[in-house]
Design a protein around this motif. Structure first.
Motif, PDB file in Angstrom:
ATOM      1  N   MET A 391       0.833  -1.204   0.000  1.00  0.00           N
ATOM      2  CA  MET A 391       0.000   0.000   0.000  1.00  0.00           C
ATOM      3  C   MET A 391       0.867   1.254   0.000  1.00  0.00           C
ATOM      4  O   MET A 391       0.612   2.214  -0.743  1.00  0.00           O
ATOM      5  CB  MET A 391      -0.920  -0.016   1.219  1.00  0.00           C
ATOM      6  N   GLU A 392       1.889   1.263   0.828  1.00  0.00           N
ATOM      7  CA  GLU A 392       2.761   2.429   0.888  1.00  0.00           C
ATOM      8  C   GLU A 392       3.489   2.637  -0.439  1.00  0.00           C
ATOM      9  O   GLU A 392       3.699   3.768  -0.872  1.00  0.00           O
ATOM     10  CB  GLU A 392       3.762   2.261   2.031  1.00  0.00           C
ATOM     11  N   VAL A 395       1.069   4.159  -2.950  1.00  0.00           N
ATOM     12  CA  VAL A 395       0.878   5.586  -2.652  1.00  0.00           C
ATOM     13  C   VAL A 395       2.096   6.384  -3.084  1.00  0.00           C
ATOM     14  O   VAL A 395       1.982   7.502  -3.612  1.00  0.00           O
ATOM     15  CB  VAL A 395       0.598   5.771  -1.148  1.00  0.00           C
ATOM     16  N   GLU A 396       3.271   5.811  -2.874  1.00  0.00           N
ATOM     17  CA  GLU A 396       4.492   6.484  -3.312  1.00  0.00           C
ATOM     18  C   GLU A 396       4.538   6.630  -4.827  1.00  0.00           C
ATOM     19  O   GLU A 396       4.943   7.666  -5.360  1.00  0.00           O
ATOM     20  CB  GLU A 396       5.706   5.687  -2.832  1.00  0.00           C
ATOM     21  N   ASN A 399       2.973   9.554  -6.724  1.00  0.00           N
ATOM     22  CA  ASN A 399       3.671  10.832  -6.612  1.00  0.00           C
ATOM     23  C   ASN A 399       4.702  11.023  -7.714  1.00  0.00           C
ATOM     24  O   ASN A 399       5.233  12.118  -7.882  1.00  0.00           O
ATOM     25  CB  ASN A 399       4.382  10.924  -5.253  1.00  0.00           C
ATOM     26  N   LEU A 416      -5.071   1.781  -6.736  1.00  0.00           N
ATOM     27  CA  LEU A 416      -5.522   2.490  -5.533  1.00  0.00           C
ATOM     28  C   LEU A 416      -6.996   2.855  -5.612  1.00  0.00           C
ATOM     29  O   LEU A 416      -7.710   2.828  -4.600  1.00  0.00           O
ATOM     30  CB  LEU A 416      -4.682   3.754  -5.329  1.00  0.00           C
ATOM     31  N   VAL A 429      -5.722   3.163   3.258  1.00  0.00           N
ATOM     32  CA  VAL A 429      -5.069   4.095   2.338  1.00  0.00           C
ATOM     33  C   VAL A 429      -4.918   5.467   2.981  1.00  0.00           C
ATOM     34  O   VAL A 429      -3.832   6.061   2.980  1.00  0.00           O
ATOM     35  CB  VAL A 429      -5.869   4.197   1.018  1.00  0.00           C
ATOM     36  N   SER A 430      -5.996   5.985   3.529  1.00  0.00           N
ATOM     37  CA  SER A 430      -5.944   7.318   4.138  1.00  0.00           C
ATOM     38  C   SER A 430      -5.081   7.339   5.376  1.00  0.00           C
ATOM     39  O   SER A 430      -4.618   8.405   5.800  1.00  0.00           O
ATOM     40  CB  SER A 430      -7.362   7.795   4.470  1.00  0.00           C
ATOM     41  N   ILE A 432      -2.135   6.041   5.646  1.00  0.00           N
ATOM     42  CA  ILE A 432      -0.728   6.161   5.289  1.00  0.00           C
ATOM     43  C   ILE A 432      -0.343   7.638   5.315  1.00  0.00           C
ATOM     44  O   ILE A 432      -1.010   8.471   4.700  1.00  0.00           O
ATOM     45  CB  ILE A 432      -0.482   5.566   3.887  1.00  0.00           C
ATOM     46  N   ALA A 435      -0.877  10.251   2.312  1.00  0.00           N
ATOM     47  CA  ALA A 435      -1.648   9.603   1.245  1.00  0.00           C
ATOM     48  C   ALA A 435      -2.576  10.596   0.545  1.00  0.00           C
ATOM     49  O   ALA A 435      -2.676  10.604  -0.690  1.00  0.00           O
ATOM     50  CB  ALA A 435      -2.451   8.434   1.809  1.00  0.00           C
ATOM     51  N   SER A 438      -0.676  12.723  -1.700  1.00  0.00           N
ATOM     52  CA  SER A 438      -0.269  11.984  -2.905  1.00  0.00           C
ATOM     53  C   SER A 438      -1.413  11.916  -3.915  1.00  0.00           C
ATOM     54  O   SER A 438      -1.199  12.076  -5.119  1.00  0.00           O
ATOM     55  CB  SER A 438       0.180  10.570  -2.522  1.00  0.00           C
ATOM     56  N   ASN A 487     -12.255  10.257   6.655  1.00  0.00           N
ATOM     57  CA  ASN A 487     -11.531  10.638   5.442  1.00  0.00           C
ATOM     58  C   ASN A 487     -11.987  11.999   4.936  1.00  0.00           C
ATOM     59  O   ASN A 487     -11.183  12.760   4.394  1.00  0.00           O
ATOM     60  CB  ASN A 487     -11.729   9.590   4.354  1.00  0.00           C
TER      61      ASN A 487
END
Length: 843
Positions: A391-392, A395-396, A399, A416, A429-430, A432, A435, A438, A487
């Motif tokens: 997941m991280e 999210v990365e 970007n 995602l 997700v939120s 992280i 996030a 991103s 969120n």
């Protein structure tokens, strides 16, 4: 949660059904009867689905936990087709069985030859046997003991950047052609420049990519590491063929001499060497048959629908599984699956491997193909969603803004968006750090379709960067994240994000008037409106803060007005705009902004009068909410020509939602317009016959709003006029009083669907008793005969806080009545049990 509302592929999880105790013999208590509601005129559901009106409280949704299929691989959840990659892992298992059997026999033959033959009969062996045994031992021994290294080279060759780079280039080229300008020269030049830019970027990597490393200087391609595996494999096949030839020739002649034990020793040696070599050749033949003839990789790729990159990724996956079977237990490889394989690849430092991994995840989370059934997709989402590292990394990836990484970023954003469609995954997700920021990076508003020449010269990749599609993905992720209240708070607290979302709600008259407008532009507006709708529908203090922030943006109401004014070709956009206005109208300052923005109230009334189905109902709810406890809003509505006549006419409409909202607007106008407009509002009395008939025959919401409107119309008439209205509607006083009593009997406890029902009835009872002296009928006596005193005493013991509010944001009350319901009941009991003294007016 599987989100099925609208056109989204999105998902919602079911809510727990609220239950209540049954039985009429229970002692009186404060009890709220929760009735499930599936209809309604629009509504502002926090999840975007919206089934109930803001005039009804909505219990907070609680997701139901589903039975999850355990296991590491992709699974259909039972009954579906096996994951296609299982054919590859089974193939690797069978190859490993042959390989380990051949290697085992080779080692046994090697030990037998070195210990027995060369150790015991070295001096008595003929020169032929000595030479042939030595050749066989060197060849088979080298093959057996170097097999793992040969596999390492072959496995390493699948890491080649050439295939991945070509796939990335071709994939991006196809997408470019889809969005390319009309000039083919520009397209070709842009693609060529883009490809050159990719090559330059790749050559500047700080680390060597193993398959392209030349192991020896001045050797060129021969000793490039990706070719060594193939070379070693060819040498091993030649060695096995030589071993078979020598063994068969020696066994065929079998002139081993007559020395005791030497003959059986040589027979066993040559037999073991022959079987070991044949097993290896059988393994190679099976390999060639499945890969080259049966086209196993292409077949599995077709079932997985991996496209052009399927062969590259599945070859790498197969070698991973085969290596595990060889180096460890033969069952280690069958534990692999493509999802885990893809998760490992996205953590790589090389762009090509990242692309292969993220595209596999993109395909397996799409859920639109026959190979990826719903159960398989759910399990894939569950597996990726529970991996913090994956997941991280995703999210990365969103970007990354380099043109070379556009494809990876695109695929990661799509994955995602699917993950955010599940409530639990959306929360992960939120959760992280960074996030939301991103996701915000996907939104880009400062672009134009025809790029300038300066931009083209400065950055070859920037001209063709697919900003509209990334905008859609960013808005889609935000829409799905915004279904959760926490969120929504994070979205509102992210600096600059709310303003950017509102910017996407702008739609020019040219766009709205063009039925052939680009779908991406219309969809971007729609998604942005859905995000804003979810934000303004949020409950509690978070919702209050968000409504204020949305209303404070000077472009919000203006953009909504443009959609209402010019969006006749896009009714879905108009409906979302009216939903947002209804949500904003829950805030007093937002009401003022809406009323002060010219033409909004007029447009809402026009839509309510002329539009049909849900759109008209939503416009009516927005008007009713604007008029609630707002004298300025009531004045703005009453300024419109013939507004009262149009609302009264709507009471006779065939549509239930239309009648309900017309009655709500009229009631709020009568209650909150003030004395300044009292004279004009007196014309509402002509609606009394219709309202009284609805009171006698209606049910649920129709009955509630009819009684409520009756109490307000009665402020403009006296008892004698009311008696005349009853006779004109064909109703006698006794029947009307008994109807009011029956309503209270049916609603022993507060009902969420009609939370103001009992309050409106009690208010009407009070008005009847205070008008008894001016009317011909003695309503106090009629009420006593109908058992009203006992009913009011019972109601006094079951009053609830839910009956003290005009409107609701979820389960949070908004716009509280000036007088509590218990005080109204006490006033009615005092009048009914006393001498009929007049009571003060109750709102």
């Amino acid at each position: 949660m599987k989100y099925r509302k609208g056109g989204s592929a999105a998902a919602t999880e079911p809510d727990d059904d609220a239950t209540t105790k049954g039985g009429r013999d229970e002692p009186p208590s404060i009890k709220v009867e929760i009735v499930e509601y599936h209809g309604g005129g629009g509504g502002l559901g926090n999840g975007g689905g919206g089934s109930s009106s803001f005039f009804e409280p909505r219990p907070e949704a609680t997701p139901v936990s589903r039975n999850c299929h355990r296991g590491s691989g992709r699974n259909d959840g039972g009954g579906g087709r096996e994951p296609p990659e299982k054919r590859l892992t089974l193939f690797a298992l069978r190859l490993a069985v042959l390989e380990k059997a051949a290697s085992g026999l080779g080692k046994l033959d090697f030990v037998w030859a070195t210990v027995v033959l060369l150790g015991g009969f070295a001096s008595t062996l003929s020169i032929t046997d000595f030479v042939w045994a030595t050749v066989i031992l060197v060849g088979s021994g080298a093959r057996v003991f170097s097999r793992s290294h040969e596999l390492e080279w072959q496995h390493h060759s699948t890491l080649t950047s050439t295939a991945g780079g070509a796939l990335r280039s071709s994939s991006r080229l196809l997408r470019r052609l889809a969005h390319a300008p009309a000039n083919p020269t520009d397209s070709a030049h842009g693609s060529a420049t883009q490809f050159q830019h990719q090559i330059v970027a790749f050559t500047k990597q700080r680390a060597w990519h193993g398959p392209d490393v030349s192991l020896l200087p001045y050797t060129g391609w021969l000793f490039v590491s990706k070719n060594i595996g193939m070379l070693l494999n060819r040498l091993q096949v030649l060695s096995a063929l030589a071993c078979v030839a020598l063994s068969v020739m020696r066994l065929w002649r079998h002139n081993f001499g007559n020395e005791a034990n030497k003959r059986p020793a040589l027979l066993l040696f040559y037999t073991l060497a022959l079987i070991e070599a044949l097993l290896f050749l059988l393994e190679q033949a099976y390999w060639a048959w499945m890969i080259s003839v049966q086209k196993l990789l292409e077949t599995v790729s077709g079932h997985c629908e991996l496209g052009d990159y399927g062969r590259v990724s599945l070859t790498r996956f197969f070698y991973d599984a085969y290596s595990r079977c060889i180096t460890g237990s033969i069952f280690d490889g069958i534990k692999m699956d493509l999802v885990t394989f893809a998760e490992e690849l996205i953590l790589s430092e090389f762009l090509d491997e990242q692309l292969i991994g993220v595209r596999i995840l993109q395909q397996f989370t799409a859920g639109s193909s026959s190979a990826n059934a719903e159960g398989s997709t759910l399990n894939t989402l569950r597996k990726v969603g529970t991996s913090a590292r994956s997941m991280e990394r995703l999210v990365e990836m969103i970007n990354w803004k380099s043109p070379e990484e556009e494809e990876v970023r695109w695929c990661a954003a799509e994955v995602l968006s699917k993950l955010a469609g599940k409530r639990r995954n959306a929360l992960r997700v939120s959760g992280i750090p960074g996030a939301i920021e991103s996701v915000m990076s996907l939104l880009y508003t400062d672009w134009s379709a025809p790029a300038s020449a300066a931009l083209h010269e400065a950055s070859p990749g920037a001209r063709s960067y697919d900003h509209p599609q990334f905008n859609l993905l960013g808005l889609l992720i935000l829409k799905r994240l915004a279904r959760d209240q926490d969120n929504c708070g994070k979205i509102g607290n992210t600096r600059g994000l709310l303003a950017k979302i509102i910017e996407f709600t702008h739609a020019s008259p040219a766009l709205l008037g063009n039925t052939l407008a680009p779908e991406s532009q219309v969809r971007a507006v729609k998604l942005a409106l859905k995000v804003v709708k979810n934000l303004v529908s949020t409950t509690g203090s978070t919702g209050k803060m968000l409504r204020q922030e949305v209303a404070e943006n000077v472009f919000t109401v203006s953009n909504l007005r443009g959609i209402l004014q010019y969006g006749q070709q896009y009714r879905a956009l108009q409906k979302l705009a009216t939903d947002i206005l209804s949500g904003l109208a829950m805030d007093d300052k937002a009401k003022q902004v809406i009323v002060c923005t010219g033409g909004v109230v007029k447009l809402l009334l026009s839509i309510f009068v002329n539009a049909e189905n849900e759109l008209g109902a939503e416009a009516g709810e927005a008007l009713a909410m604007l008029a609630l406890e707002s004298e300025a809003s009531c004045a703005a509505i009453l300024k419109l020509h013939d507004v009262l006549d149009q609302l009264v006419s709507a009471l006779e409409d065939d549509g239930e939602a239309r009648r309900l909202n017309a009655a709500r607007v009229l009631r709020n106008l009568c209650a909150y317009a003030g004395e300044k407009h009292r004279r004009r509002l007196s014309t509402v009395t002509k609606a009394m016959p219709m309202v009284l008939k609805a009171t006698m025959t209606g049910s649920d919401q129709t009955l509630e709003v009819s009684v409520g409107l009756t109490t307000q119309i009665c402020k403009f008439i006296d008892g004698d006029r009311f008696a005349a209205e009853l006779r004109g509607a064909g109703i006698d006083e006794r029947s009307y009083v008994e109807r009011l009593a029956s309503i209270l009997r049916e609603h022993r406890y507060p009902v969420i669907r009609v939370p103001r029902m009992r309050r409106f009835v009690v208010q009407q009872v009070i008005w009847l008793m205070t008008s008894s002296y001016s009317a011909g009928a003695d309503y106090v006596s009629l009420l006593r005969v109908a058992g009203m005193e006992q009913l009011l005493e019972s109601i006094a013991d079951t009053t609830s806080e839910v009956e003290c509010y005009h409107a609701f944001s979820g389960s949070v009350g908004i716009s509280k009545h000036r007088e509590s319901f218990s005080a109204a009941v006490d006033a009615a009991l005092e009048l009914l049990g006393g001498d009929g003294a007049r009571a003060e007016a109750i709102d």
